[in-house]
Design a protein around this motif. Structure first.
Motif, mmCIF file in Angstrom:
data_model
loop_
_atom_site.group_PDB
_atom_site.id
_atom_site.type_symbol
_atom_site.label_atom_id
_atom_site.label_comp_id
_atom_site.label_asym_id
_atom_site.label_seq_id
_atom_site.Cartn_x
_atom_site.Cartn_y
_atom_site.Cartn_z
ATOM 1 N N ILE A 157 -3.825 -8.737 1.270
ATOM 2 C CA ILE A 157 -4.401 -7.433 1.571
ATOM 3 C C ILE A 157 -5.238 -6.941 0.395
ATOM 4 C CG2 ILE A 157 -3.929 -5.077 2.316
ATOM 5 C CD1 ILE A 157 -2.991 -7.264 4.278
ATOM 6 N N MET A 158 -6.498 -6.583 0.690
ATOM 7 C CA MET A 158 -7.401 -6.077 -0.335
ATOM 8 C C MET A 158 -7.586 -4.564 -0.245
ATOM 9 S SD MET A 158 -7.957 -8.876 -1.839
ATOM 10 C CE MET A 158 -9.131 -8.256 -3.022
ATOM 11 N N GLU A 159 -7.532 -4.013 0.969
ATOM 12 C CA GLU A 159 -7.749 -2.578 1.154
ATOM 13 C C GLU A 159 -7.207 -2.165 2.508
ATOM 14 O OE1 GLU A 159 -11.746 -1.260 2.067
ATOM 15 O OE2 GLU A 159 -12.396 -3.338 2.344
ATOM 16 N N GLY A 160 -7.119 -0.840 2.705
ATOM 17 C CA GLY A 160 -6.822 -0.298 4.012
ATOM 18 C C GLY A 160 -5.345 -0.189 4.352
ATOM 19 N N GLU A 161 -5.106 0.177 5.608
ATOM 20 C CA GLU A 161 -3.753 0.414 6.106
ATOM 21 C C GLU A 161 -3.536 -0.324 7.425
ATOM 22 O OE1 GLU A 161 -2.682 4.896 4.661
ATOM 23 O OE2 GLU A 161 -4.071 4.710 6.356
ATOM 24 N N GLY A 162 -2.292 -0.551 7.722
ATOM 25 C CA GLY A 162 -1.918 -1.189 8.971
ATOM 26 C C GLY A 162 -0.441 -1.541 8.932
ATOM 27 N N PHE A 163 0.009 -2.282 9.930
ATOM 28 C CA PHE A 163 1.410 -2.701 9.931
ATOM 29 C C PHE A 163 1.512 -4.114 10.472
ATOM 30 C CE2 PHE A 163 1.003 -1.384 14.334
ATOM 31 C CZ PHE A 163 1.821 -2.275 15.021
ATOM 32 N N VAL A 164 2.579 -4.783 10.082
ATOM 33 C CA VAL A 164 2.974 -6.033 10.716
ATOM 34 C C VAL A 164 4.460 -5.917 11.032
ATOM 35 C CG1 VAL A 164 1.228 -7.454 9.574
ATOM 36 C CG2 VAL A 164 3.466 -7.177 8.505
ATOM 37 N N LYS A 165 4.865 -6.571 12.087
ATOM 38 C CA LYS A 165 6.264 -6.565 12.505
ATOM 39 C C LYS A 165 6.728 -7.996 12.619
ATOM 40 C CE LYS A 165 9.282 -4.503 16.042
ATOM 41 N NZ LYS A 165 9.295 -3.708 17.304
ATOM 42 N N VAL A 166 7.805 -8.348 11.910
ATOM 43 C CA VAL A 166 8.302 -9.714 11.884
ATOM 44 C C VAL A 166 9.779 -9.702 12.236
ATOM 45 C CG1 VAL A 166 8.565 -11.821 10.521
ATOM 46 C CG2 VAL A 166 6.650 -10.279 10.068
ATOM 47 N N ASN A 167 10.116 -10.360 13.346
ATOM 48 C CA ASN A 167 11.512 -10.451 13.803
ATOM 49 C C ASN A 167 12.184 -9.083 13.857
ATOM 50 O OD1 ASN A 167 11.394 -13.253 14.136
ATOM 51 N ND2 ASN A 167 11.980 -13.621 11.996
ATOM 52 N N GLY A 168 11.450 -8.120 14.393
ATOM 53 C CA GLY A 168 12.017 -6.795 14.628
ATOM 54 C C GLY A 168 11.899 -5.820 13.477
ATOM 55 N N LYS A 169 11.452 -6.255 12.289
ATOM 56 C CA LYS A 169 11.330 -5.371 11.140
ATOM 57 C C LYS A 169 9.868 -5.047 10.876
ATOM 58 C CE LYS A 169 12.787 -4.753 6.340
ATOM 59 N NZ LYS A 169 13.555 -5.316 5.198
ATOM 60 N N ILE A 170 9.557 -3.769 10.680
ATOM 61 C CA ILE A 170 8.181 -3.320 10.469
ATOM 62 C C ILE A 170 7.883 -3.226 8.970
ATOM 63 C CG2 ILE A 170 6.511 -1.458 10.844
ATOM 64 C CD1 ILE A 170 7.915 -0.752 13.397
ATOM 65 N N TYR A 171 6.704 -3.718 8.597
ATOM 66 C CA TYR A 171 6.229 -3.658 7.217
ATOM 67 C C TYR A 171 4.866 -2.975 7.200
ATOM 68 C CZ TYR A 171 9.694 -7.400 6.579
ATOM 69 O OH TYR A 171 10.836 -8.148 6.563
ATOM 70 N N TYR A 172 4.604 -2.274 6.093
ATOM 71 C CA TYR A 172 3.331 -1.596 5.910
ATOM 72 C C TYR A 172 2.656 -2.163 4.662
ATOM 73 C CZ TYR A 172 5.331 1.564 9.352
ATOM 74 O OH TYR A 172 5.905 2.074 10.483
ATOM 75 N N PRO A 173 1.881 -3.230 4.816
ATOM 76 C CA PRO A 173 1.283 -3.899 3.659
ATOM 77 C C PRO A 173 0.379 -2.980 2.849
ATOM 78 C CG PRO A 173 1.138 -5.275 5.617
ATOM 79 C CD PRO A 173 1.578 -3.940 6.076
ATOM 80 N N LYS A 174 0.416 -3.182 1.530
ATOM 81 C CA LYS A 174 -0.408 -2.438 0.591
ATOM 82 C C LYS A 174 -1.400 -3.382 -0.080
ATOM 83 C CE LYS A 174 2.046 1.292 1.266
ATOM 84 N NZ LYS A 174 1.472 2.425 2.053
ATOM 85 N N PRO A 175 -2.515 -2.858 -0.575
ATOM 86 C CA PRO A 175 -3.440 -3.706 -1.324
ATOM 87 C C PRO A 175 -2.735 -4.436 -2.463
ATOM 88 C CG PRO A 175 -4.485 -1.619 -0.818
ATOM 89 C CD PRO A 175 -3.036 -1.487 -0.393
ATOM 90 N N GLY A 176 -2.983 -5.732 -2.562
ATOM 91 C CA GLY A 176 -2.325 -6.562 -3.574
ATOM 92 C C GLY A 176 -1.127 -7.320 -3.052
ATOM 93 N N ASP A 177 -0.679 -7.028 -1.816
ATOM 94 C CA ASP A 177 0.454 -7.747 -1.228
ATOM 95 C C ASP A 177 -0.031 -9.055 -0.590
ATOM 96 O OD1 ASP A 177 2.114 -5.663 -1.920
ATOM 97 O OD2 ASP A 177 2.274 -4.841 0.115
ATOM 98 N N LEU A 178 0.779 -10.087 -0.739
ATOM 99 C CA LEU A 178 0.533 -11.360 -0.066
ATOM 100 C C LEU A 178 1.652 -11.564 0.943
ATOM 101 C CD1 LEU A 178 -0.984 -14.053 0.264
ATOM 102 C CD2 LEU A 178 0.470 -14.988 -1.567
ATOM 103 N N TYR A 179 1.285 -11.624 2.223
ATOM 104 C CA TYR A 179 2.258 -11.773 3.305
ATOM 105 C C TYR A 179 2.258 -13.200 3.824
ATOM 106 C CZ TYR A 179 3.775 -6.958 3.914
ATOM 107 O OH TYR A 179 4.373 -5.744 3.735
#
Length: 304
Positions: A48-70
């Motif tokens: 993630i380089m910029e912006g907002e959004g969400f990912v959901k993996v096996n029922g758990k929601i995450y809100y990635p931030k710039p600098g995160d590697l998923y």
């Protein structure tokens, strides 16, 4: 990463890992970027380089931030989408498959969903190279793609503090573990395929097939390789004579010396002298990626 103790067999097993890239891009995702619950057959990396959004993996929601590697592994139930209208993700991303022989890599390696890389600038460089070479499509690029993808995954594993291994997802794990323990304990004996197959409970022909699939070597080749590994250790860290080392491995000294030279390119004596002169505890310098191609373009036509 947690310290894990494994036999040389399982280290060898993991070197059979295959990572195959299908696509790599940079995308500023549109506001329509969304997907409900689904189970992909491929792995994803999102940096993630910029912006907002969400990912959901096996029922758990995450809100990635710039600098995160998923890392979103194949076989997991996933969903994703945007938040708050127009401030959408800008991200490097790729899809890839990963297998170790017949098993999926991330059925064996259990990793966290995301990390915050120690060196994000270097990771940006690697993703840019991944994108660049994936678009070139020539033979040399395929080698570079594999190298870069393995580097990114190695970084992910090294910087994770929740990595653990579950080799029991690998077929015949316990049987093969018994065989390897037996080989390690009886390297000095005459080991036959029939005896090893009996320990595993397999027919000898089937045992040879399974063993080679996991190690890349036949049982006899593997045994001799392990003997040479032990010989290397004894040559470096003990004062045992070459004939004494050969005897400890149940080999005639002439046969031992010939096998050692064939596998390592040196006689046992020359190997000992060479290691003694160079220093057995010297550490190789860490490799760097100092350059990158001149031309990179951000891609906005693929909203993954």
């Amino acid at each position: 990463m947690k310290n894990m103790q494994h036999t040389n067999f399982w280290k060898k097993y993991m070197t059979n890992a295959q990572l195959d890239l299908s696509i790599a891009r940079y995308t500023k995702v549109p506001v329509t970027w969304a997907e409900g619950s689904y189970v992909p057959e491929f792995n994803k990396l999102y940096f993630i380089m910029e912006g907002e959004g969400f990912v959901k993996v096996n029922g758990k929601i995450y809100y990635p931030k710039p600098g995160d590697l998923y890392l979103l592994p194949a076989g997991s139930t996933q969903a994703y989408g945007t938040l708050n209208g127009h401030n959408t993700f800008g991200k490097y991303w790729c899809h890839f498959s990963s297998k170790v022989n017949d098993a999926h890599l991330f059925q064996i390696i259990h990793a966290p969903v995301f990390i915050q890389p120690d060196n994000p600038e270097l990771l940006i460089q690697k993703f840019k190279q991944l994108v660049f070479y994936s678009e070139k499509g020539d033979l040399s690029s395929s080698f570079r793609i594999h190298s870069i993808l393995f580097e990114i995954m190695a970084d992910f594993i090294e910087e994770s503090n929740e990595i653990y291994f579950n080799f029991r997802t690998v077929p015949s794990f316990e049987k093969m573990e018994k065989v390897l323990q037996y080989i390690e304990s009886y390297l000095h004996d005459s080991l036959s395929v029939e005896d090893l197959a009996r320990i595993a409970g397999f027919h000898p022909n089937y045992f040879i097939s399974v063993f080679k699939r996991y190690t890349g070597l036949s049982p006899i080749q593997f045994i001799n390789r392990q003997r040479m590994e032990r010989a290397k250790h004894l040559l470096v860290f003990t004062d045992q004579s070459v004939s004494g080392i050969a005897d400890s491995l149940g080999l005639e000294v002439s046969y031992f010396s010939r096998m050692f030279r064939e596998q390592l390119g040196f006689s046992p004596k020359n190997y000992r002298e060479m290691i003694s002169r160079s220093g057995a505890t010297s550490t190789p310098k860490k490799l760097r990626m100092d350059t990158e191609p001149d031309y990179f373009k951000d891609k906005t036509d693929l909203p993954e």
